[in-house]
Motif scaffolding. Structure first.
Motif, PDB file in Angstrom:
ATOM      1  N   SER A 175     -44.132  41.767 -77.710  1.00 18.49           N
ATOM      2  CA  SER A 175     -44.185  42.818 -75.970  1.00 18.49           C
ATOM      3  C   SER A 175     -45.835  42.758 -76.501  1.00 18.49           C
ATOM      4  O   SER A 175     -47.055  43.381 -75.877  1.00 18.49           O
ATOM      5  CB  SER A 175     -44.456  44.261 -75.707  1.00 18.49           C
ATOM      6  N   SER A 176     -45.544  42.756 -78.305  1.00 19.33           N
ATOM      7  CA  SER A 176     -47.584  42.705 -78.720  1.00 19.33           C
ATOM      8  C   SER A 176     -47.267  42.340 -79.890  1.00 19.33           C
ATOM      9  O   SER A 176     -46.864  42.479 -80.889  1.00 19.33           O
ATOM     10  CB  SER A 176     -47.737  44.480 -78.579  1.00 19.33           C
ATOM     11  N   VAL A 177     -48.572  41.287 -80.024  1.00 16.03           N
ATOM     12  CA  VAL A 177     -48.440  40.955 -80.904  1.00 16.03           C
ATOM     13  C   VAL A 177     -49.990  41.699 -81.276  1.00 16.03           C
ATOM     14  O   VAL A 177     -51.829  40.717 -80.579  1.00 16.03           O
ATOM     15  CB  VAL A 177     -48.722  39.192 -80.745  1.00 16.03           C
ATOM     16  N   PRO A 178     -50.736  41.818 -82.526  1.00 15.93           N
ATOM     17  CA  PRO A 178     -51.459  42.325 -83.036  1.00 15.93           C
ATOM     18  C   PRO A 178     -53.027  41.137 -83.275  1.00 15.93           C
ATOM     19  O   PRO A 178     -52.202  40.337 -83.469  1.00 15.93           O
ATOM     20  CB  PRO A 178     -51.631  42.701 -84.484  1.00 15.93           C
ATOM     21  N   ALA A 179     -53.835  41.542 -82.969  1.00 17.16           N
ATOM     22  CA  ALA A 179     -55.118  40.467 -83.006  1.00 17.16           C
ATOM     23  C   ALA A 179     -54.797  40.679 -84.517  1.00 17.16           C
ATOM     24  O   ALA A 179     -55.296  40.419 -85.072  1.00 17.16           O
ATOM     25  CB  ALA A 179     -56.354  41.460 -82.786  1.00 17.16           C
ATOM     26  N   GLY A 180     -55.254  38.774 -84.661  1.00 11.30           N
ATOM     27  CA  GLY A 180     -55.529  38.211 -85.866  1.00 11.30           C
ATOM     28  C   GLY A 180     -54.121  37.685 -86.819  1.00 11.30           C
ATOM     29  O   GLY A 180     -54.523  37.110 -87.268  1.00 11.30           O
ATOM     30  N   SER A 181     -53.663  38.007 -85.731  1.00  8.87           N
ATOM     31  CA  SER A 181     -52.015  37.256 -86.210  1.00  8.87           C
ATOM     32  C   SER A 181     -52.177  35.830 -86.348  1.00  8.87           C
ATOM     33  O   SER A 181     -52.633  34.731 -85.144  1.00  8.87           O
ATOM     34  CB  SER A 181     -50.852  37.873 -85.354  1.00  8.87           C
ATOM     35  N   VAL A 182     -51.794  34.871 -87.409  1.00  7.00           N
ATOM     36  CA  VAL A 182     -52.005  33.147 -87.719  1.00  7.00           C
ATOM     37  C   VAL A 182     -50.508  32.657 -86.694  1.00  7.00           C
ATOM     38  O   VAL A 182     -49.134  33.467 -87.326  1.00  7.00           O
ATOM     39  CB  VAL A 182     -52.007  32.982 -89.132  1.00  7.00           C
ATOM     40  N   ALA A 183     -50.303  32.202 -86.280  1.00 10.60           N
ATOM     41  CA  ALA A 183     -48.007  32.240 -85.802  1.00 10.60           C
ATOM     42  C   ALA A 183     -48.283  30.168 -85.769  1.00 10.60           C
ATOM     43  O   ALA A 183     -49.832  29.956 -85.576  1.00 10.60           O
ATOM     44  CB  ALA A 183     -48.319  33.237 -84.402  1.00 10.60           C
ATOM     45  N   SER A 194     -54.852  40.972 -79.327  1.00 18.70           N
ATOM     46  CA  SER A 194     -53.663  41.587 -78.560  1.00 18.70           C
ATOM     47  C   SER A 194     -52.712  41.526 -77.844  1.00 18.70           C
ATOM     48  O   SER A 194     -54.186  42.336 -76.740  1.00 18.70           O
ATOM     49  CB  SER A 194     -53.389  43.967 -79.180  1.00 18.70           C
ATOM     50  N   SER A 195     -51.453  41.172 -77.590  1.00 21.09           N
ATOM     51  CA  SER A 195     -50.877  40.522 -76.840  1.00 21.09           C
ATOM     52  C   SER A 195     -49.834  40.508 -76.281  1.00 21.09           C
ATOM     53  O   SER A 195     -49.790  40.060 -78.302  1.00 21.09           O
ATOM     54  CB  SER A 195     -51.644  38.914 -76.166  1.00 21.09           C
ATOM     55  N   PRO A 196     -48.997  39.607 -75.277  1.00 16.51           N
ATOM     56  CA  PRO A 196     -47.438  39.157 -76.061  1.00 16.51           C
ATOM     57  C   PRO A 196     -47.433  37.931 -76.018  1.00 16.51           C
ATOM     58  O   PRO A 196     -48.518  37.688 -76.224  1.00 16.51           O
ATOM     59  CB  PRO A 196     -47.092  40.041 -74.135  1.00 16.51           C
ATOM     60  N   GLY A 197     -46.841  37.993 -76.966  1.00 19.94           N
ATOM     61  CA  GLY A 197     -46.290  36.468 -77.215  1.00 19.94           C
ATOM     62  C   GLY A 197     -45.337  36.112 -78.342  1.00 19.94           C
ATOM     63  O   GLY A 197     -44.894  36.987 -78.854  1.00 19.94           O
ATOM     64  N   GLY A 198     -44.574  34.779 -77.899  1.00 21.30           N
ATOM     65  CA  GLY A 198     -43.613  34.657 -78.475  1.00 21.30           C
ATOM     66  C   GLY A 198     -43.241  33.386 -79.853  1.00 21.30           C
ATOM     67  O   GLY A 198     -42.690  33.238 -80.707  1.00 21.30           O
ATOM     68  N   TRP A 199     -44.875  34.015 -80.444  1.00 20.25           N
ATOM     69  CA  TRP A 199     -44.650  32.265 -81.499  1.00 20.25           C
ATOM     70  C   TRP A 199     -44.297  32.927 -82.564  1.00 20.25           C
ATOM     71  O   TRP A 199     -44.323  34.497 -82.769  1.00 20.25           O
ATOM     72  CB  TRP A 199     -46.185  32.343 -81.650  1.00 20.25           C
ATOM     73  N   GLN A 200     -43.926  32.845 -83.528  1.00 21.33           N
ATOM     74  CA  GLN A 200     -43.863  32.594 -84.830  1.00 21.33           C
ATOM     75  C   GLN A 200     -44.568  33.451 -86.391  1.00 21.33           C
ATOM     76  O   GLN A 200     -45.535  32.845 -86.498  1.00 21.33           O
ATOM     77  CB  GLN A 200     -43.371  31.701 -86.158  1.00 21.33           C
ATOM     78  N   LEU A 201     -44.667  34.836 -86.664  1.00 28.49           N
ATOM     79  CA  LEU A 201     -45.593  35.283 -87.446  1.00 28.49           C
ATOM     80  C   LEU A 201     -45.386  35.127 -88.889  1.00 28.49           C
ATOM     81  O   LEU A 201     -44.428  35.482 -89.501  1.00 28.49           O
ATOM     82  CB  LEU A 201     -45.934  36.747 -87.430  1.00 28.49           C
TER      83      LEU A 201
END
Length: 203
Positions: free
Chosen positions: A141-149, A161-168
């Motif tokens: 439901s929330s992926v932090p800003a700056g996440s490399v995925a 920061s946004s929802p997301g389904g990628w592998q962090l």
């Protein structure tokens, strides 16, 4: 695509890059009918703000772009702390240790194929096909800003920061989007990207 736009469909991301480069080169040389925006995507290139659609369509029918037309863009270094929540899972999928997974991910030079999803978000190609990874079955439901995925053939960095389904895989403190900056987005089609593993402290 309406009265002032054309959508060109091609076979895949490599063909998009070649056509995008071909169009930009011809526009810079004055050999392209007036067009306001050239927007690449995964398998299409949108030309918007076209004043003479028949002339542009005729030119496109003669286009034979090649990989050589995808001129290299500027190089951006992205310092990354590889402590992502899904790093161990991705490493297991690849059949390597987490340390080896970091080396695999930092080895290529990536290229921004296109942008979308959110302002400043680029879809980066360059990871060998054997290292593709599926999206998560259940998005966060929330992926932090700056996440490399990572997802499918693409690597990306969440600018907000946004929802997301990628592998962090990790995180960077590099501000990829800043509306007060020119340009606001660091990632644009054609920009080359290198991920550099760095040590990091607490989040």
């Amino acid at each position: 695509m309406g009265d002032r736009a054309l959508l060109v469909e091609v076979a895949g991301t490599a063909e998009v890059g070649a056509l995008y480069g071909w169009l930009r080169e011809r526009r810079a040389a004055g050999g392209l009918p007036p067009v306001e925006e050239i927007v690449p995507a995964a398998r299409t290139v949108l030309l918007d703000g076209v004043t003479d659609i028949p002339a542009l369509a005729a030119l496109l029918r003669t286009a034979r772009p090649s990989a050589a037309d995808a001129a290299p863009g500027p190089l951006l270094d992205v310092p990354t702390v590889y402590d992502g929540a899904d790093l161990d899972e991705v490493a297991a999928l690849w059949g390597v240790s987490p340390e080896a997974a970091v080396r695999i991910h930092t080895a290529p030079e990536y290229v921004v194929a296109f942008c979308g999803f959110a302002p400043g978000f680029g879809y980066l190609t360059g990871l060998p096909q054997r290292y593709e990874a599926p999206r998560r079955a259940t998005p966060r439901s929330s992926v932090p800003a700056g996440s490399v995925a990572l997802a499918g053939p693409y690597t990306g960095v969440y600018p907000h920061s946004s929802p997301g389904g990628w592998q962090l895989l990790g995180r960077t403190g590099l501000p990829l989007w800043d509306a007060s900056r020119e340009p606001a987005a660091l990632l644009a089609p054609g920009v080359r990207v290198r991920f550099t593993a760095v040590r990091g402290g607490a989040r």
